[in-house]
Scaffold this active site. Structure first.
Site, PDB file in Angstrom:
ATOM      1  N   ASP A  13       0.866  -1.176   0.000  1.00  0.00           N
ATOM      2  CA  ASP A  13       0.000   0.000   0.000  1.00  0.00           C
ATOM      3  C   ASP A  13       0.901   1.223   0.000  1.00  0.00           C
ATOM      4  O   ASP A  13       2.116   1.134   0.218  1.00  0.00           O
ATOM      5  CB  ASP A  13      -0.914  -0.010   1.226  1.00  0.00           C
ATOM      6  N   SER A  14       0.290   2.382  -0.185  1.00  0.00           N
ATOM      7  CA  SER A  14       1.059   3.627  -0.170  1.00  0.00           C
ATOM      8  C   SER A  14       1.540   3.979   1.229  1.00  0.00           C
ATOM      9  O   SER A  14       2.291   4.942   1.394  1.00  0.00           O
ATOM     10  CB  SER A  14       0.202   4.779  -0.708  1.00  0.00           C
ATOM     11  N   TYR A  45      -0.928   7.838  -2.519  1.00  0.00           N
ATOM     12  CA  TYR A  45      -1.006   7.586  -3.954  1.00  0.00           C
ATOM     13  C   TYR A  45      -2.147   8.374  -4.597  1.00  0.00           C
ATOM     14  O   TYR A  45      -2.068   8.734  -5.768  1.00  0.00           O
ATOM     15  CB  TYR A  45      -1.244   6.099  -4.215  1.00  0.00           C
ATOM     16  N   CYS A  76      -4.592  -1.239  -1.894  1.00  0.00           N
ATOM     17  CA  CYS A  76      -4.757   0.193  -2.134  1.00  0.00           C
ATOM     18  C   CYS A  76      -5.732   0.367  -3.294  1.00  0.00           C
ATOM     19  O   CYS A  76      -5.494  -0.173  -4.386  1.00  0.00           O
ATOM     20  CB  CYS A  76      -3.408   0.823  -2.471  1.00  0.00           C
ATOM     21  N   HIS A 188      -6.577   3.009   4.366  1.00  0.00           N
ATOM     22  CA  HIS A 188      -6.202   3.739   5.580  1.00  0.00           C
ATOM     23  C   HIS A 188      -7.415   3.993   6.489  1.00  0.00           C
ATOM     24  O   HIS A 188      -7.279   4.043   7.712  1.00  0.00           O
ATOM     25  CB  HIS A 188      -5.585   5.101   5.226  1.00  0.00           C
TER      26      HIS A 188
END
Length: 268
Positions: A13-14, A45, A76, A188
């Site tokens: 993931d970012s 991202y 993501c 997130h």
């Protein structure tokens, strides 16, 4: 040489958001080894150019394959929309991607109004527009871009007044327009489930795609004969971060996982 059932599942993931997906995979598949990359040095991202996101996804996938990954999970939504097809064209191993939980939200709404919280990159993607189009009509699908939210989450201070204020500003317009179900369209955001629920109130349902992705991972590994023997010892976990302050990022990763996992600096 083909992938080994004893190889790890690679997840990226970012930043730390994909840990919410990693936790669901661990619950569903306790015997599997897991490798996680938090690309915090390039988060979020959703505010980055598509070319950069695609390049990062390609580089990280290559790194995870070097670690022996037998499958890749793009934890993501933004990277899914931009890079999933590209990665599948490059690699033969299973690549599992995200999709905001609009379908279950549409099935359970009573007001007929669903609100989607996501990054600008996710909401602008063709993949999300196609998803929204499948349900918008019988159900009204409202969207709320959330600039700045990922950055605040990456600090790890979930009690900050600035964070609570921003979440309230993002959620309130959806509630005012009748949304009784909220979709957390960024990995997130489940880290703030309690805060969002507190602000939205008890009458609002909150959904995310983490558990569904974990089920899909299990099914894909079973289909390809890559499930690790459930009688084996519990799988281990390794993590990497690209954060400019890797020690702080490592501490946050360990806190969110609730475990003293090894966290190294990402070399790519």
């Amino acid at each position: 040489m083909g992938a080994s059932a004893d190889g790890p599942i690679g997840v990226f993931d970012s930043g730390v958001g994909g840990l919410t997906v990693l936790a669901e995979i661990r619950r569903a598949l306790p015997a599997e080894h897991l490798c996680y990359v938090a690309d915090s040095g390039h988060a979020p991202y959703g505010e980055r150019a598509p070319e950069l996101v695609r390049a990062r996804a390609e580089a990280i996938t290559g790194f995870l394959i070097e670690q022996g990954a037998k499958a890749i999970v793009i934890a993501c939504n933004t990277a899914t929309g931009i890079a999933a097809a590209h990665l599948r064209a490059l690699h033969e191993l299973p690549i599992i991607a995200m999709e905001p939980a609009v379908k279950p939200a549409a099935a359970c709404t009573k007001s007929g109004v669903v609100g989607v919280l996501a990054t600008s990159g996710t909401l602008k993607s063709e993949k999300f527009e196609a998803l929204r189009g499948r349900f918008h009509g019988p159900v009204q699908v409202l969207t709320q871009p959330c600039p700045g939210l990922v950055e605040l989450i990456e600090t790890g201070d979930f009690e900050a007044e600035a964070l609570r204020g921003l979440v309230a500003d993002l959620v309130s317009p959806l509630l005012e327009r009748g949304a009784d179900t909220l979709v957390l369209g960024c990995t997130h955001y489940p880290l703030l489930h309690g805060l969002i629920s507190d602000i939205a109130g008890p009458g609002v349902r909150i959904t995310d795609a983490g558990a569904a992705v974990a089920r899909h991972v299990r099914n894909r590994l079973a289909e390809t004969g890559l499930l690790r023997d459930a009688d084996n010892t519990p799988g281990d976990q390794r993590c990497w971060t690209s954060a400019a302050a890797p020690d702080a990022s490592a501490a946050l990763i360990r806190r969110l996982l609730g475990a003293a996992v090894p966290v190294a600096k990402l070399p790519c």
